[in-house]
Design an enzyme around this catalytic site. Structure first.
Site: not given
Ligand SMILES: [Fe+3]
Ligand SMILES: [Fe+3]
Lengths: 141, 289, 289, 141
Positions: C12, C59, C197, C244
């Site tokens: 996302h 976030h 990431h 995540e």
């Protein structure tokens, strides 16, 4: 919603679950606003005008204006939220709770001093305790 | 190593706070109630902890319907007494213990309890009335509470509330967390709320003395079985707000005997009806040294 | 009876939202990425659910450090796209499903998951980018998302985050909750975030193609064992923000095979590097009808 | 705190746990404030004055003014909060992430297009990958 809700057969008692919470969302959020002294002052100055700032139903507003706490609860209010109205009025939790029984303030206070309401006959709807629908309102007045 | 030395259980009725704040504790109505805490205040002074892990519920004060955490742990440095509509209680700011609180949060989340971590919240009578009952009334400005406090708020307002069993298991996770904390701290865990009371509807004023006393008996000697009591038993037998008693099981679950240690010593037991709408129950359980 | 018909998994990345919103999807950099979702958009249009239960993480948008819920379920009627600092994304308001969301909250709290119930929050790219990828870009004002959405936010920002195992168990509880809901609704569950990431420090830019693809393999065929991957494996192998991926295990836990049903059908699988700093992974798994 | 923190031996990586969170509380809350357009405008107009409204340490303020994200993270910042500064500056996540490596924007972008940074040698402190301390800062510039 076929959920486990074994608390729905208790007389004179409304459990504040998600369904009630949604019904009473704005009523309860209005009550929360009374935690600020400024808002209490504005509400006292013009109750109707203050209520009209909130997207509550007319029935909810009428119940607040009448201080009909049983009706407020039926319409989704929760006592801990509604207590902010009582606090604004300078009323204690005992006065608020008593007001929902039909007893006078003195009658209710005396019942509490004598040990409170008995659970006998008040466990399940259909028994014959003093909290059952067919014995409402209580009090001798 | 930090350790839990004792657990304290007490009702947290707002009217008790008002009686204290308005200096009405010697009135005939209130005197028998406060007499029940005379021992407790002496006991607390003699057994002063470094930290109280204080389990309570927020009464639509810090948490509105916008956000309702099942379990919220206060990891902040300080917590202000809330204005619940009557103005804030004239009591000192509550000083937290961020390091231990964060440690406990870390540990119990790894133990599969899905806490909400809160750094900023006001605390209501649910937290400050037990402090007043156990510690007396320090001057709100020049005084201070005698120890730090970690607020732990449990949702008992909107159903479903956590089960007694879940609370009891959480208490066990909290004990493990405290005992894995390096610094040598004396920690008490308090469970508050209850006992029987109902604040709503035609059934308001319900008191169940027999059920309450049996709850106290079983909390002392058989908490594991007690923790299996279903929600509707609490409501049916102890009134809609009697559900607050599940919070006592968090404190009880943190005692040593639940993990194979010695049975706790009953330092004090008290029961009184009424305080406003509520049956007041109170216990002090000590772990053996 | 409501039922979960499929699960969708996708990264996302905020830059994907920006590429969509700025009309850059056909640029050489972005074209291969969006091509991977061409099938998905057709699939979604042909298998349009009534409700998407959308697992994502906030976030630092709706939740600051003042309050950090481990698991937060959105029971509100609507959720606004947040201003994350660039202004809100030009996408429609997200319409909730308060009745099903409340039902799920009720059921999984009774199943010992300690949710935070949220009626008011803005939703960030974690939620809106997956919607854009699967549903296209409806007009922000006159248009609407093609179905209702229940936002489910998981804390993966401040450690400790919930374990993969806890997430996998939660998915199972969500399936039970959905299947106990009376109305006949088609529900999809989406797990978002990941894949490898790292957005911070000298190790920023880490990508682990082998690990990601093995994660996809195991998510399909062996999610139970995969759910036991410890936190530090995610960070070490897939970067600090690779954590995540635990959210994918919530969606996977809700599939029928975990409860003895048939293995899901892999309708689509896609993997691409890079989107900004991130490896994009995407899966669609269908329960058999 | 003798807690299980197996994530502390990873090179070039700071895990945002309760300890970091407490250190960076006001730094991160300052960042959150930049989610409002008004605050972004005030910050841009006079960064120093805006920062001085927050009880941050001087070191935190200096790191923000210098846009030194590695230092911000060392002082308790978290990238999702710090990203609000980048958004205010009109910088992308890729520009922000790259700025922490010592690479130029082009070098970092090219590394990503080529498949990103390898995990080899970057799993544990003490190996010889490009994220290890003895190989910092990266980049040829
Ligand atoms: Fe209470
Ligand atoms: Fe993300």
């Amino acid at each position: 919603m076929p959920l486990d809700k074994p608390y729905q057969d208790i007389p004179g008692t409304t459990i504040f679950d998600a369904e009630q919470s949604r019904k009473g969302y704005w009523l309860n959020q209005f009550c929360m606003s009374l935690m600020k002294a400024d808002n209490r002052a504005r509400f006292k100055a013009d109750e109707r005008a203050y209520l009209d700032e909130w997207p509550m139903t007319d029935a909810q507003k009428a119940a607040v204006l009448a201080r009909d706490l049983n009706e407020c609860i039926r319409l989704g209010g929760n006592i801990y939220f509604l207590a902010k109205i009582g606090a604004t009025d300078g009323r204690s939790f005992q006065q608020m709770a008593g007001s929902m029984t039909g007893m006078t303030e003195a009658e209710y206070r005396d019942m509490m001093i004598a040990g409170g309401r008995s659970v006998e006959g008040n466990r399940r709807i259909g028994e014959d305790g003093d909290a059952q629908a067919h014995r409402q309102p209580q009090g001798k007045k | 190593m930090a350790r839990i030395t004792a657990s304290v259980y007490t009702s947290h009725v707002p009217a008790i706070g008002a009686a204290l704040d308005l200096g009405r504790t010697t009135e005939p109505y209130w005197q028998p109630l406060f007499a029940g805490y005379d021992f407790s205040k002496r006991w607390f002074a003699e057994n002063r902890p470094d930290v109280v892990f204080l389990v309570y519920n927020d009464h639509a004060t810090a948490f509105s319907l916008d956000l309702i955490p099942t379990f919220a742990i206060g990891t902040g440095e300080r917590f202000q007494p809330a204005d619940e509509g009557w103005g804030p209680r004239p009591v000192p700011t509550v000083i937290g213990h961020p390091d231990l609180a964060s440690h406990i949060a870390h540990s119990v989340i790894q133990d599969d309890f899905d806490l909400t971590i809160v750094n900023k919240m006001d605390v209501d009578h649910g937290l400050t009335v037990p402090l007043s009952l156990m510690c007396g009334q320090p001057d709100p400005v020049r005084g201070a509470w005698p120890c730090t406090v970690i607020p732990f708020a449990v949702n008992v307002v909107q159903y479903p509330v956590p089960s007694g069993r879940r609370c009891f298991m959480l208490g066990q996770a909290i004990r493990r967390a405290v005992e894995s904390y390096g610094p040598d701290l004396n920690v008490q865990i308090w469970g508050t709320g209850g006992m029987s009371h109902q604040l709503q509807g035609p059934r308001a004023g319900l008191i169940n003395r027999e059920w309450d006393n049996r709850f106290l008996d079983r909390l002392i000697t058989d908490p594991d079985a007690l923790s299996r009591t279903p929600h509707d038993d609490y409501v049916r037998e102890a009134g809609s707000e009697g559900i607050e008693l599940v919070m006592w099981l968090i404190a009880r679950g943190a005692m040593a005997d639940i993990n194979g240690g010695a049975a706790p010593k009953v330092a004090h037991r008290f029961y009184h009806v009424p305080a406003s709408n509520t049956a007041v129950g109170h216990l002090i359980l000590e772990n053996s040294k």
